[in-house]
Design an enzyme around this catalytic site. Structure first.
Site, short mmCIF file in Angstrom:
data_model
loop_
_atom_site.label_atom_id
_atom_site.label_comp_id
_atom_site.label_asym_id
_atom_site.label_seq_id
_atom_site.Cartn_x
_atom_site.Cartn_y
_atom_site.Cartn_z
N GLU A 234 2.86 -8.42 31.82
CA GLU A 234 1.68 -8.60 32.68
C GLU A 234 2.01 -7.87 33.97
OE1 GLU A 234 -0.29 -9.35 35.64
OE2 GLU A 234 0.21 -11.48 35.55
N CYS A 268 -2.29 -10.07 41.03
CA CYS A 268 -2.63 -9.00 40.09
C CYS A 268 -4.11 -9.01 39.75
CB CYS A 268 -1.79 -9.13 38.82
SG CYS A 268 -0.03 -8.88 39.09
#
Length: 471
Positions: A234, A268
């Site tokens: 990720e 993110c």
């Protein structure tokens, strides 16, 4: 112990710049001993009933809620998160552990397959020792979404936290120990980046997960691939926030400010690229200006502060450099763009417009309180611009016509899209991206499908006809 090893993991308050504590790393034979302990623990841990493993994870969730204020203040101290948001992170992490405690045994249960003769089913078997390389921006949430499902499955985990949040790392490990986790089941690792490749190379380790930068992700993926081991990444994101009309604009602007400024923009899945149809663009920009200008910088542990520092001086300097270079390349600076004149890693809330291909802010992730706003003429241009990115983590679409919002959402090339809400996360929803934002999925049922042997068992009677043999 050398100074280099002593300073690898340190608590440096980003609000004051003061170094509060330092922790030594381990290396070589010390790491090998930890790996051996985790491997030994796996042998016994996998044999425990899945309900027992789930109960331990659930107990950690309870302890986390009991220690909420202590854990939240550690997060705020080490990486500068607003105290209200730090408490929210503790709640989220606890909800994830509680979710897998309740649903994990069902997710791991035998899955029958429909066959004409005999019996066939899938069993979920753990792989062994897993390495998780974790970031600093969510020192509890991003760890437990890796550790929770895998511990319920029967894997054991090694967690390499980011160097700036060592006390949060130790506090989380202590919760697992207090809940009754045997030695080696959940282990915190204070190791240097150089040790990570050697750990992945070890035959003891069966898989690796990383949440972090593209560069670090590429290194972990390459090393895992070389060793024929599964990995999950990720990585960065440059989430779009598409505005298709002006109905409910006050709510949309509020969502935009919240989506960009959560965790001081250091997420993110924070909204970073705002793509707005022309007929509402000016009003949207003015709303964003007002929202950003209203933020008050201060001590993140103070309940009244609305803008915290970035996680470090380096993070603040890097962001300002990106902004300045983008402006030098021809972008328009609508608000902010510089450091705040005070102690601490503070950056002014910033809005850029007129950003074009070739400029830094067009292609790069801005990890902090800086937004890029684009004016587009129609839905087609909005989708094309949204998809013109090397990233593909999350995104959101705001529209009064839900069916139109759904249609646009399904055309956005990301792992996740939310309609009428900034990209967010819940225990029961899958989380992950595509392109250079990584691969694999965490959370929900899918979170238990990454590091598992989904083994087929096919049972036929002794007199079954032989046939269909292929490989």
């Amino acid at each position: 112990m050398s100074e280099q090893r002593k300073s690898s993991f340190a608590t440096v308050n980003p609000y004051t710049g003061e170094t509060l504590a330092e922790f030594p790393t381990i290396e070589g034979a010390e790491v090998d001993a930890v790996l051996e302990t985790a491997d030994d623990a796996f042998g016994a841990w996998r044999k425990r009933a899945v309900e027992d493993r789930a109960a331990l994870v659930g107990r950690v969730a309870e302890l986390m809620k009991e220690r909420k204020e202590t854990l939240a203040r550690l997060i705020t101290l080490e990486m500068g998160k607003l105290i209200s948001e730090a408490r929210g992170e503790v709640d989220l992490a606890a909800s994830i552990l509680a979710y897998y405690a309740e649903h994990g045994p069902g997710f791991a249960a035998r899955e029958p397959l429909d066959v004409e003769e005999g019996e066939a089913y899938l069993v979920s078997e753990p792989l062994g020792v897993l390495l998780g390389v974790m970031p600093w921006n969510f020192p509890l949430y991003q760890v437990v979404r890796f550790a929770g499902p895998n511990l319920v499955l029967g894997n054991t985990v090694l967690v390499k936290h980011a160097g700036i949040c060592p006390q949060s790392a130790l506090a989380l490990e202590a919760l697992f120990r207090e809940a009754g986790a045997p030695e080696g089941v959940y282990t915190n690792l204070f190791v240097s980046h150089d040790e990570i490749s050697r750990i992945i190379d070890s035959p003891v380790v069966k898989g690796a997960s990383l949440t972090g930068s593209e560069r670090a992700g590429a290194q972990v993926a390459e090393r895992a691939g070389r060793n024929m081991k599964p990995s999950l990444l990720e990585l960065g994101g440059s989430d779009v926030f598409i505005v298709l009309d002006g109905e409910g604009l006050e709510r949309t602007v509020g969502a935009a400010v919240a989506g960009r400024m959560a965790n001081t923009g250091q997420s993110c899945v924070a909204s970073k690229r705002f793509i707005v149809l022309a007929d509402v663009y000016d009003d949207f920009v003015e709303g964003m200006r007002r929202g950003f200008a209203a933020l008050e910088a201060g001590d993140p542990s103070d309940e009244g502060t609305t803008l915290g520092p970035l996680s470090s001086e380096q993070a603040a300097s890097d962001l300002v450099e990106q902004i300045r270079e983008t402006v030098d390349q021809g972008a328009e600076l609508l608000i902010g763009g510089d450091r705040i004149d005070r102690t601490g890693a503070f950056v002014e809330p910033t809005i850029l417009a007129g950003v074009k291909p070739g400029m830094r802010a067009y292609a790069e992730e801005l990890f902090g309180p800086a937004a890029v706003i684009y004016r587009v003429e129609d839905e087609e241009e909005a989708v094309a611009l949204a998809n013109d990115s090397q990233y593909g983590l999350g995104g959101s679409v705001f529209c009064s016509d839900v069916e139109r919002g759904r249609r646009v959402a399904e055309r956005v090339e990301t792992g996740m899209v939310w309609v009428n809400h900034p990209t967010s996360t819940r225990a029961d929803l899958p989380f992950g991206g595509i392109k250079r934002s990584g691969y694999g999925r965490e959370l929900s049922k899918l979170g238990m499908r990454e590091f598992v042997n989904r083994k087929l068992v096919r049972v036929l009677p002794p007199d079954a006809e032989l046939g269909g043999i292929a490989g």
